[in-house]
Design a protein around this motif. Structure first.
Motif, short mmCIF file in Angstrom:
data_model
loop_
_atom_site.label_atom_id
_atom_site.label_comp_id
_atom_site.label_asym_id
_atom_site.label_seq_id
_atom_site.Cartn_x
_atom_site.Cartn_y
_atom_site.Cartn_z
N ARG A 224 -6.86 -22.43 7.63
CA ARG A 224 -8.16 -22.11 7.04
C ARG A 224 -8.24 -20.64 6.61
NH1 ARG A 224 -10.94 -19.38 10.90
NH2 ARG A 224 -10.36 -19.74 13.08
N LEU A 225 -7.33 -19.80 7.08
CA LEU A 225 -7.33 -18.40 6.67
C LEU A 225 -6.88 -18.28 5.22
CD1 LEU A 225 -5.75 -16.76 9.87
CD2 LEU A 225 -8.18 -16.96 9.27
N ARG A 226 -7.28 -17.21 4.58
CA ARG A 226 -6.94 -16.99 3.18
C ARG A 226 -6.17 -15.69 3.03
NH1 ARG A 226 -13.01 -18.38 0.78
NH2 ARG A 226 -12.99 -20.62 1.30
N VAL A 227 -5.25 -15.68 2.09
CA VAL A 227 -4.46 -14.48 1.80
C VAL A 227 -4.86 -13.99 0.41
CG1 VAL A 227 -2.16 -13.52 1.49
CG2 VAL A 227 -2.55 -15.29 3.23
N VAL A 228 -5.28 -12.74 0.34
CA VAL A 228 -5.70 -12.15 -0.94
C VAL A 228 -4.76 -10.98 -1.26
CG1 VAL A 228 -7.57 -11.05 -2.22
CG2 VAL A 228 -8.10 -12.74 -0.43
N GLN A 229 -4.16 -11.04 -2.43
CA GLN A 229 -3.31 -9.95 -2.89
C GLN A 229 -4.16 -8.73 -3.23
OE1 GLN A 229 0.10 -10.24 -3.05
NE2 GLN A 229 -0.04 -12.32 -2.26
N LEU A 230 -3.64 -7.55 -2.98
CA LEU A 230 -4.34 -6.33 -3.37
C LEU A 230 -4.13 -6.07 -4.86
CD1 LEU A 230 -4.37 -5.98 -0.29
CD2 LEU A 230 -3.93 -3.54 -0.65
N PRO A 231 -5.15 -5.57 -5.53
CA PRO A 231 -4.94 -5.16 -6.94
C PRO A 231 -3.99 -3.97 -6.97
CG PRO A 231 -7.06 -4.38 -6.14
CD PRO A 231 -6.52 -5.28 -5.07
N ALA A 232 -3.34 -3.78 -8.10
CA ALA A 232 -2.34 -2.71 -8.22
C ALA A 232 -2.92 -1.34 -7.87
CB ALA A 232 -1.78 -2.70 -9.64
N ALA A 233 -4.17 -1.11 -8.18
CA ALA A 233 -4.77 0.20 -7.94
C ALA A 233 -4.95 0.50 -6.45
CB ALA A 233 -6.12 0.30 -8.64
N LEU A 234 -4.94 -0.53 -5.62
CA LEU A 234 -5.10 -0.33 -4.17
C LEU A 234 -3.80 -0.50 -3.40
CD1 LEU A 234 -8.43 -2.25 -3.34
CD2 LEU A 234 -8.09 0.23 -3.59
N GLN A 235 -2.77 -1.00 -4.06
CA GLN A 235 -1.55 -1.36 -3.35
C GLN A 235 -0.84 -0.14 -2.78
OE1 GLN A 235 0.38 -3.11 -1.26
NE2 GLN A 235 -0.05 -4.79 -2.68
N VAL A 236 -0.35 -0.32 -1.56
CA VAL A 236 0.44 0.71 -0.87
C VAL A 236 1.72 0.03 -0.42
CG1 VAL A 236 0.51 2.35 1.03
CG2 VAL A 236 -1.66 1.87 -0.10
N GLY A 237 2.84 0.43 -0.98
CA GLY A 237 4.11 -0.19 -0.62
C GLY A 237 4.61 0.29 0.73
N ALA A 238 5.29 -0.58 1.45
CA ALA A 238 5.85 -0.26 2.75
C ALA A 238 7.37 -0.27 2.66
CB ALA A 238 5.38 -1.28 3.79
N ALA A 239 7.99 0.85 3.02
CA ALA A 239 9.45 0.96 3.03
C ALA A 239 9.94 0.93 4.47
CB ALA A 239 9.89 2.24 2.34
N TYR A 240 10.87 0.05 4.77
CA TYR A 240 11.37 -0.12 6.14
C TYR A 240 12.65 0.71 6.32
CZ TYR A 240 8.16 -3.95 7.27
OH TYR A 240 7.05 -4.69 7.55
N GLY A 241 12.63 1.62 7.29
CA GLY A 241 13.75 2.52 7.52
C GLY A 241 14.62 2.08 8.68
N LEU A 242 15.92 2.32 8.54
CA LEU A 242 16.92 1.90 9.52
C LEU A 242 17.73 3.11 9.97
CD1 LEU A 242 18.59 -0.48 10.87
CD2 LEU A 242 19.99 -0.42 8.78
N THR A 243 17.91 3.27 11.26
CA THR A 243 18.74 4.34 11.77
C THR A 243 19.57 3.84 12.96
OG1 THR A 243 18.76 6.62 12.62
CG2 THR A 243 16.94 5.23 13.33
N VAL A 244 20.68 4.53 13.21
CA VAL A 244 21.61 4.15 14.28
C VAL A 244 21.84 5.37 15.17
CG1 VAL A 244 23.96 3.34 14.80
CG2 VAL A 244 22.76 2.48 12.77
N ARG A 245 21.86 5.15 16.47
CA ARG A 245 22.14 6.24 17.40
C ARG A 245 23.53 6.81 17.10
NH1 ARG A 245 19.81 7.69 22.32
NH2 ARG A 245 18.59 5.76 22.42
N ALA A 246 23.65 8.11 17.08
CA ALA A 246 24.89 8.75 16.66
C ALA A 246 26.08 8.37 17.54
CB ALA A 246 24.71 10.26 16.64
N ASP A 247 25.83 8.17 18.83
CA ASP A 247 26.94 7.84 19.74
C ASP A 247 27.02 6.34 20.04
OD1 ASP A 247 24.69 7.52 21.29
OD2 ASP A 247 25.32 8.84 22.91
#
Length: 276
Positions: A224-247
């Motif tokens: 019953r929940l609804r998903v609404v896309q954000l208009p381009a003017a409000l959109q904030v992209g999410a970038a997922y970062g990856l890191t590895v312990r040096a040792d």
């Protein structure tokens, strides 16, 4: 869907892991380590990483122990001594902060996401009317917790975008937003329930701003929940970062590289994530 991350610095700094991702083919993975690989990952990656880790174990014999949570809280745990060897965050800031402290490689972006609005069935909103809906005094707006969880930071980025369209919108949204998830003391859903489906099922908010991948999963759990896309003017992209312990052992580098290879990328994209 357009993704607009703010990752120029992290992308440039992440060449080391990026080269690993390009040069490490799954068939060339090193001999499996006897100890499970400790992978800490953003909660929004739970479904994808569970599948990717299962496939990685089957292909390489390397056991993978997964720990999920809000990225900021995971970073704090790592800084306090948690034994993470790979950290996959829903932003680039938290892994960059680990790298800046020393002992972790510079992060690289391995996936992208975007915000959507998850609404109750009583809310009738479209991308064009979403901002007006969010600003209504009778509409409760739920978010995750900024600083602890990047999803909350992205929501406040949306508020800043809204202020450009309608001056005063930021102050109103900043004051009314309910920080319902992602904090150290946020209530946890019962076992077997998705966080956002549970929050909305409990009528804690009328609209919840979260990743589109989370919103789609919540709707699958509570139709019953609804998903609404954000208009381009409000959109904030999410970038997922990856890191590895040096040792970390070679197995950690191999898993990080595998995340950027076509099989893992296919899993991420099937579940709604964008390409790096």
């Amino acid at each position: 869907m357009a993704y607009r991350p703010h990752v120029a610095a992290a992308t440039a700094a992440g060449l080391a892991i990026a080269l690993i991702g390009c040069s490490t083919a799954p068939a060339q993975a090193p001999m499996a380590d006897a100890a499970p690989l400790q992978v800490y990952a953003a909660g929004s990656l739970r479904e994808a990483f569970t599948e990717i880790a299962r496939d990685h174990e089957a292909r390489t014999g390397q056991k993978v122990a997964l720990t999920f949570g809000a990225s900021g809280l995971l970073r704090e745990r790592i800084e306090k001594g948690d034994p993470a060897q790979v950290f996959a965050s829903a932003d680039t800031d938290h892994p960059q902060r680990l790298a800046a402290r020393g002992g972790w490689q510079a992060p690289v972006v391995f996936a992208r996401n975007a915000l959507c609005a998850l609404t109750s069935e009583q809310i009738s909103a479209t991308p064009d009317t979403l901002l007006a809906t969010l600003l209504r005094s009778d509409v409760r707006v739920g978010t995750s917790t900024p600083k602890a969880d990047p999803s909350g930071d992205y929501a406040w980025g949306l508020f800043r975008q809204a202020d450009k369209l309608q001056p005063g919108a930021y102050a109103l949204l900043d004051a009314k937003a309910l920080k319902l998830t992602g904090g150290a003391d946020s209530p946890k859903p019962p076992a077997g329930r998705g966080t956002y489906a549970w929050v909305m099922d409990q009528r804690q908010a009328d609209v919840f701003l979260t990743y589109c991948t989370n919103a789609v999963a919540a709707q699958a759990e509570v139709p019953r929940l609804r998903v609404v896309q954000l208009p381009a003017a409000l959109q904030v992209g999410a970038a997922y970062g990856l890191t590895v312990r040096a040792d970390a052992p070679a197995a950690a580098q191999a898993f990080a590289g595998a995340l950027r290879q076509p099989p893992a990328q296919a899993v991420l994209q099937r579940l709604g994530f964008g390409q790096p």
